[in-house]
Enzyme design. Structure first.
Site, PDB file in Angstrom:
ATOM      1  N   HIS A  84       9.962  -0.807  50.553  1.00  0.00           N
ATOM      2  CA  HIS A  84       9.614  -0.683  51.761  1.00  0.00           C
ATOM      3  C   HIS A  84       8.388  -1.520  52.328  1.00  0.00           C
ATOM      4  O   HIS A  84       7.572  -1.919  51.259  1.00  0.00           O
ATOM      5  CB  HIS A  84       9.116   0.793  52.063  1.00  0.00           C
ATOM      6  N   LYS A  91      -1.683  -0.426  49.719  1.00  0.00           N
ATOM      7  CA  LYS A  91      -1.529   0.849  49.085  1.00  0.00           C
ATOM      8  C   LYS A  91      -2.270   0.818  47.760  1.00  0.00           C
ATOM      9  O   LYS A  91      -1.997  -0.329  47.015  1.00  0.00           O
ATOM     10  CB  LYS A  91      -0.014   1.090  49.008  1.00  0.00           C
ATOM     11  N   ARG A 138     -15.725  18.168  26.131  1.00  0.00           N
ATOM     12  CA  ARG A 138     -14.807  18.531  27.137  1.00  0.00           C
ATOM     13  C   ARG A 138     -13.777  17.777  27.647  1.00  0.00           C
ATOM     14  O   ARG A 138     -12.686  18.506  28.057  1.00  0.00           O
ATOM     15  CB  ARG A 138     -15.955  18.987  28.422  1.00  0.00           C
ATOM     16  N   ARG A 177      13.164   4.724  45.130  1.00  0.00           N
ATOM     17  CA  ARG A 177      12.677   4.718  46.530  1.00  0.00           C
ATOM     18  C   ARG A 177      12.244   3.297  46.787  1.00  0.00           C
ATOM     19  O   ARG A 177      11.270   2.690  46.109  1.00  0.00           O
ATOM     20  CB  ARG A 177      11.270   5.665  46.766  1.00  0.00           C
ATOM     21  N   GLN A 212      -4.842   7.823  54.812  1.00  0.00           N
ATOM     22  CA  GLN A 212      -4.114   8.594  54.575  1.00  0.00           C
ATOM     23  C   GLN A 212      -3.633   8.660  53.099  1.00  0.00           C
ATOM     24  O   GLN A 212      -3.869   7.547  52.399  1.00  0.00           O
ATOM     25  CB  GLN A 212      -2.608   8.543  54.971  1.00  0.00           C
ATOM     26  N   TYR A 248      -0.352   8.031  46.778  1.00  0.00           N
ATOM     27  CA  TYR A 248      -0.582   6.744  47.532  1.00  0.00           C
ATOM     28  C   TYR A 248      -1.867   6.941  48.340  1.00  0.00           C
ATOM     29  O   TYR A 248      -1.956   7.850  49.054  1.00  0.00           O
ATOM     30  CB  TYR A 248       0.597   6.632  48.384  1.00  0.00           C
ATOM     31  N   HIS A 282       7.497  -2.571  48.551  1.00  0.00           N
ATOM     32  CA  HIS A 282       7.166  -1.743  47.343  1.00  0.00           C
ATOM     33  C   HIS A 282       8.479  -0.730  47.264  1.00  0.00           C
ATOM     34  O   HIS A 282       8.808  -0.263  48.165  1.00  0.00           O
ATOM     35  CB  HIS A 282       5.883  -1.013  47.693  1.00  0.00           C
TER      36      HIS A 282
HETATM   37  C1  LIG Z   1       6.101   7.463  54.096  1.00  0.00           C
HETATM   38  C2  LIG Z   1       5.889   8.531  55.044  1.00  0.00           C
HETATM   39  C3  LIG Z   1       6.817   9.496  55.202  1.00  0.00           C
HETATM   40  N1  LIG Z   1       6.694  10.537  55.777  1.00  0.00           N
HETATM   41  C4  LIG Z   1       8.051  11.431  56.134  1.00  0.00           C
HETATM   42  C5  LIG Z   1       9.110  10.907  56.644  1.00  0.00           C
HETATM   43  C6  LIG Z   1      10.317  11.498  56.301  1.00  0.00           C
HETATM   44  O1  LIG Z   1      10.817  12.850  56.863  1.00  0.00           O
HETATM   45  C7  LIG Z   1       9.745  11.775  54.868  1.00  0.00           C
HETATM   46  C8  LIG Z   1      10.130  11.015  53.729  1.00  0.00           C
HETATM   47  O2  LIG Z   1      10.067   9.760  54.008  1.00  0.00           O
HETATM   48  P1  LIG Z   1      10.653   8.388  53.539  1.00  0.00           P
HETATM   49  O3  LIG Z   1      12.150   8.639  53.278  1.00  0.00           O
HETATM   50  O4  LIG Z   1      10.278   7.178  54.024  1.00  0.00           O
HETATM   51  O5  LIG Z   1       9.854   8.195  51.937  1.00  0.00           O
HETATM   52  P2  LIG Z   1       9.905   7.562  50.871  1.00  0.00           P
HETATM   53  O6  LIG Z   1      11.254   6.624  50.927  1.00  0.00           O
HETATM   54  O7  LIG Z   1       9.332   7.985  49.758  1.00  0.00           O
HETATM   55  O8  LIG Z   1       8.966   6.292  51.440  1.00  0.00           O
HETATM   56  C9  LIG Z   1       7.893   5.902  50.444  1.00  0.00           C
HETATM   57  O9  LIG Z   1       8.289   4.877  49.705  1.00  0.00           O
HETATM   58  C10 LIG Z   1       7.492   4.227  48.844  1.00  0.00           C
HETATM   59  C11 LIG Z   1       8.343   3.175  47.870  1.00  0.00           C
HETATM   60  C12 LIG Z   1       6.487   3.615  49.422  1.00  0.00           C
HETATM   61  O10 LIG Z   1       6.014   2.535  49.114  1.00  0.00           O
HETATM   62  C13 LIG Z   1       5.952   4.558  50.751  1.00  0.00           C
HETATM   63  O11 LIG Z   1       4.718   3.694  51.298  1.00  0.00           O
HETATM   64  C14 LIG Z   1       6.720   5.082  51.361  1.00  0.00           C
HETATM   65  O12 LIG Z   1       7.361   4.101  52.333  1.00  0.00           O
HETATM   66  O13 LIG Z   1       8.350  11.955  54.836  1.00  0.00           O
HETATM   67  C15 LIG Z   1       5.587  10.962  56.494  1.00  0.00           C
HETATM   68  O14 LIG Z   1       5.356  12.137  57.297  1.00  0.00           O
HETATM   69  N2  LIG Z   1       4.564  10.026  56.072  1.00  0.00           N
HETATM   70  C16 LIG Z   1       4.765   8.896  55.418  1.00  0.00           C
HETATM   71  O15 LIG Z   1       3.503   8.358  55.398  1.00  0.00           O
END
Ligand SMILES: Cc1cn([C@H]2C[C@H](O)[C@@H](COP(=O)(O)OP(=O)(O)O[C@H]3O[C@@H](C)C(=O)[C@@H](O)[C@H]3O)O2)c(=O)[nH]c1=O
Length: 181
Positions: free
Chosen positions: A62, A72, A23, A59, A46, A132, A119
């Protein structure tokens, strides 16, 4: 689950072992017991997905500052990414080390990234998606970062960078007193 160490202390490459039959297959991507036996964080608060449209998008880099530091577990579930982790834990034996690992859909690899590491990633294909599992609550007030082209880490991104967020472009370069120590 097979655990391979990386160049960063406490960071692991986890390979999923699958049982296959006519399968398809079945494999475990997380096991609380095994994580605990290895002294790893086994509580994830989360699980989030990030989808990226264009190839070459970066991206990063961070982290969330203490006390909202996060472990993570990262997996690429479609497309491919060049994933980068930088150790900025001043007391770590691998302080300032950098791990660069390509993750692809269906490669059955997850990265376990310990607290206190930067990261980020660059997408290598269009429409790439990353899952994540995160050990701490999202806390924008403690979220911070370092420039993707920071000279200390000198990350050799494989593609021409496109589509960085304004926030990522606003980050400073890394300095030894980044955390104000
Ligand atoms: C990271 C995160 C963002 N958000 C929201 C905030 C914003 O409106 C939108 C996009 O957020 P950011 O621009 O921070 O997304 P992004 O740049 O993709 O941030 C991520 O990058 C990678 C490399 C990581 O390692 C993650 O932990 C996280 O930092 O999502 C959440 O609601 N919860 C979350 O956990």
């Amino acid at each position: 689950m097979l655990f391979e160490p990386t160049v960063i202390e406490g960071m692991w490459k986890i390979r999923i072992e699958r049982q296959t039959d006519e399968r398809g297959s079945f494999g475990r991507i997380f096991c609380e017991d095994i994580f605990r036996e290895r002294g790893l964080t086994a509580r994830f608060l989360q699980i989030s997905s990030s989808r990226t449209i264009k190839k070459g998008t970066i991206r990063g880099m961070h982290l969330q500052r203490s006390p909202s530091s996060e472990v993570k577990l990262v997996q690429c579930i479609s497309g491919a990414i060049h994933d980068v982790v930088c150790d900025v834990r001043v007391n770590s034996p691998t302080y300032l080390a950098k791990a660069e690992i390509v993750l692809e859909e269906s490669d059955d690899v997850l990265l376990y990234i310990p607290e206190g590491c930067l990261h980020g990633y660059q997408t290598l294909r269009p429409d790439s998606e990353v899952y994540y599992s995160i050990s701490a609550r999202y806390d924008p007030a403690s979220a911070c970062g370092v420039r993707y082209d920071d000279p200390t880490f000198d990350i050799k991104w494989p593609l021409t960078p496109v589509c960085l967020s304004d926030r990522d472009l606003s980050f400073p370069n890394y300095t030894n007193n980044f955390f104000g120590d």
